[in-house]
Design a protein around this motif. Structure first.
Motif, PDB file in Angstrom:
ATOM      1  N   ALA A  55      -2.564  -5.176   0.931  1.00 21.52           N
ATOM      2  CA  ALA A  55      -3.202  -4.689   1.979  1.00 21.52           C
ATOM      3  C   ALA A  55      -2.625  -3.298   2.195  1.00 21.52           C
ATOM      4  CB  ALA A  55      -3.182  -5.537   3.128  1.00 21.52           C
ATOM      5  N   ALA A  56      -1.273  -3.134   2.011  1.00 22.28           N
ATOM      6  CA  ALA A  56      -0.682  -1.797   2.156  1.00 22.28           C
ATOM      7  C   ALA A  56      -1.084  -0.946   0.877  1.00 22.28           C
ATOM      8  CB  ALA A  56       0.830  -2.036   2.191  1.00 22.28           C
ATOM      9  N   GLU A  57      -1.116  -1.397  -0.490  1.00 24.97           N
ATOM     10  CA  GLU A  57      -1.435  -0.592  -1.303  1.00 24.97           C
ATOM     11  C   GLU A  57      -2.932  -0.073  -1.224  1.00 24.97           C
ATOM     12  OE1 GLU A  57       0.979  -2.003  -5.309  1.00 24.97           O
ATOM     13  OE2 GLU A  57      -0.623  -3.335  -4.288  1.00 24.97           O
ATOM     14  N   ARG A  58      -4.030  -1.147  -0.940  1.00 22.00           N
ATOM     15  CA  ARG A  58      -5.297  -0.662  -0.544  1.00 22.00           C
ATOM     16  C   ARG A  58      -5.624   0.150   0.486  1.00 22.00           C
ATOM     17  NH1 ARG A  58      -8.058  -6.266   0.287  1.00 22.00           N
ATOM     18  NH2 ARG A  58      -5.956  -7.161   0.212  1.00 22.00           N
ATOM     19  N   HIS A  60      -3.889   2.934   0.902  1.00 23.64           N
ATOM     20  CA  HIS A  60      -3.381   4.305   0.560  1.00 23.64           C
ATOM     21  C   HIS A  60      -4.448   4.570  -0.638  1.00 23.64           C
ATOM     22  CE1 HIS A  60       0.165   4.683   2.865  1.00 23.64           C
ATOM     23  NE2 HIS A  60       0.474   3.538   2.553  1.00 23.64           N
ATOM     24  N   MET A  61      -5.460   4.033  -0.940  1.00 25.92           N
ATOM     25  CA  MET A  61      -6.384   4.401  -1.875  1.00 25.92           C
ATOM     26  C   MET A  61      -7.592   4.896  -1.338  1.00 25.92           C
ATOM     27  SD  MET A  61      -6.115   0.933  -4.455  1.00 25.92           S
ATOM     28  CE  MET A  61      -4.660   0.592  -5.272  1.00 25.92           C
ATOM     29  N   ARG A  62      -8.420   5.760  -2.115  1.00 25.49           N
ATOM     30  CA  ARG A  62      -9.635   6.304  -1.596  1.00 25.49           C
ATOM     31  C   ARG A  62     -10.822   5.729  -1.949  1.00 25.49           C
ATOM     32  NH1 ARG A  62     -11.382  11.512  -4.195  1.00 25.49           N
ATOM     33  NH2 ARG A  62     -13.497  11.170  -3.861  1.00 25.49           N
ATOM     34  N   ASP A  63     -11.541   5.347  -1.075  1.00 30.27           N
ATOM     35  CA  ASP A  63     -12.833   4.708  -1.503  1.00 30.27           C
ATOM     36  C   ASP A  63     -13.845   5.563  -1.668  1.00 30.27           C
ATOM     37  OD1 ASP A  63     -12.181   2.178  -0.248  1.00 30.27           O
ATOM     38  OD2 ASP A  63     -12.978   2.573   1.591  1.00 30.27           O
ATOM     39  N   VAL A  64     -14.596   5.152  -2.850  1.00 29.24           N
ATOM     40  CA  VAL A  64     -15.672   5.686  -3.719  1.00 29.24           C
ATOM     41  C   VAL A  64     -16.669   5.224  -3.475  1.00 29.24           C
ATOM     42  CG1 VAL A  64     -16.743   6.620  -5.615  1.00 29.24           C
ATOM     43  CG2 VAL A  64     -14.087   6.252  -5.655  1.00 29.24           C
ATOM     44  N   VAL A  82     -12.522   2.055  -5.725  1.00 28.34           N
ATOM     45  CA  VAL A  82     -11.328   3.087  -5.357  1.00 28.34           C
ATOM     46  C   VAL A  82     -10.912   3.790  -6.312  1.00 28.34           C
ATOM     47  CG1 VAL A  82     -10.744   1.240  -3.354  1.00 28.34           C
ATOM     48  CG2 VAL A  82      -9.665   1.134  -5.470  1.00 28.34           C
ATOM     49  N   GLN A  83     -10.335   4.990  -5.841  1.00 28.61           N
ATOM     50  CA  GLN A  83      -9.779   5.988  -6.558  1.00 28.61           C
ATOM     51  C   GLN A  83      -8.220   6.063  -6.382  1.00 28.61           C
ATOM     52  OE1 GLN A  83     -11.432  10.104  -6.498  1.00 28.61           O
ATOM     53  NE2 GLN A  83     -10.335  10.493  -8.250  1.00 28.61           N
ATOM     54  N   VAL A  84      -7.716   6.007  -7.504  1.00 28.19           N
ATOM     55  CA  VAL A  84      -6.097   6.092  -7.182  1.00 28.19           C
ATOM     56  C   VAL A  84      -5.631   7.243  -8.363  1.00 28.19           C
ATOM     57  CG1 VAL A  84      -3.811   4.983  -7.413  1.00 28.19           C
ATOM     58  CG2 VAL A  84      -5.662   3.756  -6.811  1.00 28.19           C
ATOM     59  N   ASP A  85      -5.111   8.341  -7.903  1.00 30.23           N
ATOM     60  CA  ASP A  85      -4.973   9.528  -9.155  1.00 30.23           C
ATOM     61  C   ASP A  85      -6.141   9.680  -9.995  1.00 30.23           C
ATOM     62  OD1 ASP A  85      -2.463   9.850  -8.038  1.00 30.23           O
ATOM     63  OD2 ASP A  85      -1.536   8.246  -9.375  1.00 30.23           O
ATOM     64  N   ASN A  86      -6.072   9.604 -11.306  1.00 26.63           N
ATOM     65  CA  ASN A  86      -7.374   9.644 -12.081  1.00 26.63           C
ATOM     66  C   ASN A  86      -7.963   8.376 -12.477  1.00 26.63           C
ATOM     67  OD1 ASN A  86      -7.591  12.353 -12.081  1.00 26.63           O
ATOM     68  ND2 ASN A  86      -6.121  12.875 -13.661  1.00 26.63           N
ATOM     69  N   ASP A  87      -7.706   7.094 -11.860  1.00 29.49           N
ATOM     70  CA  ASP A  87      -8.193   6.023 -12.135  1.00 29.49           C
ATOM     71  C   ASP A  87      -9.273   5.474 -11.209  1.00 29.49           C
ATOM     72  OD1 ASP A  87      -6.650   5.894 -14.338  1.00 29.49           O
ATOM     73  OD2 ASP A  87      -5.014   4.950 -13.427  1.00 29.49           O
ATOM     74  N   PHE A  88     -10.256   4.882 -11.541  1.00 29.53           N
ATOM     75  CA  PHE A  88     -11.151   4.211 -10.654  1.00 29.53           C
ATOM     76  C   PHE A  88     -10.938   2.533 -10.689  1.00 29.53           C
ATOM     77  CE2 PHE A  88     -13.033   8.377 -11.301  1.00 29.53           C
ATOM     78  CZ  PHE A  88     -13.463   8.574 -10.093  1.00 29.53           C
ATOM     79  N   ILE A  93     -13.015  -7.084  -2.166  1.00 26.10           N
ATOM     80  CA  ILE A  93     -12.698  -6.451  -0.852  1.00 26.10           C
ATOM     81  C   ILE A  93     -11.985  -7.432  -0.095  1.00 26.10           C
ATOM     82  CG2 ILE A  93     -14.127  -5.992   1.388  1.00 26.10           C
ATOM     83  CD1 ILE A  93     -16.511  -5.181  -0.040  1.00 26.10           C
ATOM     84  N   THR A  94     -12.224  -8.766  -0.316  1.00 27.03           N
ATOM     85  CA  THR A  94     -11.241  -9.763   0.501  1.00 27.03           C
ATOM     86  C   THR A  94     -10.128 -10.006  -0.197  1.00 27.03           C
ATOM     87  OG1 THR A  94     -12.544 -11.709  -0.271  1.00 27.03           O
ATOM     88  CG2 THR A  94     -13.199 -10.622   1.819  1.00 27.03           C
ATOM     89  N   SER A  95     -10.331 -10.318  -1.595  1.00 22.83           N
ATOM     90  CA  SER A  95      -8.776 -10.797  -2.521  1.00 22.83           C
ATOM     91  C   SER A  95      -7.782  -9.489  -2.830  1.00 22.83           C
ATOM     92  CB  SER A  95      -9.231 -11.377  -3.480  1.00 22.83           C
ATOM     93  OG  SER A  95     -10.013 -10.505  -4.342  1.00 22.83           O
ATOM     94  N   GLY A  96      -8.737  -8.279  -2.952  1.00 21.43           N
ATOM     95  CA  GLY A  96      -7.657  -7.502  -3.389  1.00 21.43           C
ATOM     96  C   GLY A  96      -7.378  -7.317  -4.979  1.00 21.43           C
ATOM     97  N   ILE A  97      -7.935  -8.283  -5.825  1.00 20.06           N
ATOM     98  CA  ILE A  97      -7.860  -8.325  -7.116  1.00 20.06           C
ATOM     99  C   ILE A  97      -8.820  -7.526  -8.086  1.00 20.06           C
ATOM    100  CG2 ILE A  97      -8.096  -9.915  -9.095  1.00 20.06           C
ATOM    101  CD1 ILE A  97      -7.549 -12.209  -7.270  1.00 20.06           C
ATOM    102  N   ILE A  98      -7.808  -6.758  -9.018  1.00 14.15           N
ATOM    103  CA  ILE A  98      -8.799  -5.744  -9.881  1.00 14.15           C
ATOM    104  C   ILE A  98      -9.444  -6.426 -10.821  1.00 14.15           C
ATOM    105  CG2 ILE A  98      -8.222  -3.894 -11.508  1.00 14.15           C
ATOM    106  CD1 ILE A  98      -5.709  -3.225  -9.956  1.00 14.15           C
ATOM    107  N   SER A  99     -10.671  -5.980 -10.772  1.00 18.91           N
ATOM    108  CA  SER A  99     -11.578  -6.604 -11.830  1.00 18.91           C
ATOM    109  C   SER A  99     -12.101  -5.796 -13.066  1.00 18.91           C
ATOM    110  CB  SER A  99     -12.780  -7.205 -11.366  1.00 18.91           C
ATOM    111  OG  SER A  99     -13.707  -6.340 -10.691  1.00 18.91           O
TER     112      SER A  99
END
Length: 105
Positions: A55-58, A60-64, A82-88, A93-99
């Protein structure tokens, strides 16, 4: 004669500190200078599918929200971009798993 000796003695007493101060500027500084170099480490994440974001990592990310602007597809229900540096990243939403991961140009 006493006045002359007294005047010379006073001049010597006053001139000695000024002469020494002038000599100190000519001599190299004897104090110790220590140079400290700090090493800055930038931690870059290598995102991978299936990685669970905390949740802490999420936070600090910018919603797109305007994903069409970045030529991204609409996120399925329960996911968001979400955008992190140059990655999307498409994350749950609930689990926080990258798909899905898309690198921007």
């Amino acid at each position: 004669m006493k006045k002359l000796v007294t005047l010379m003695l006073a001049a010597t007493v006053l001139a000695a500190p000024m002469a020494q101060a002038r000599d100190d500027h000519r001599q190299p500084d004897r104090s110790r200078h220590v140079a400290v170099e700090k090493k800055v480490v930038v931690k870059k994440h290598r995102w991978s599918r299936g990685h669970r974001l905390s949740a802490a990592e999420r936070r600090h990310m910018r919603d797109v929200r305007d994903y069409h602007r970045y030529r991204l597809s609409a996120p399925p229900r329960g996911y968001r971009w979400v955008q992190v540096d140059n990655d999307f990243l498409l994350i749950g939403i609930t689990s926080g798993i990258i798909s899905s991961i898309i690198a921007a140009r």
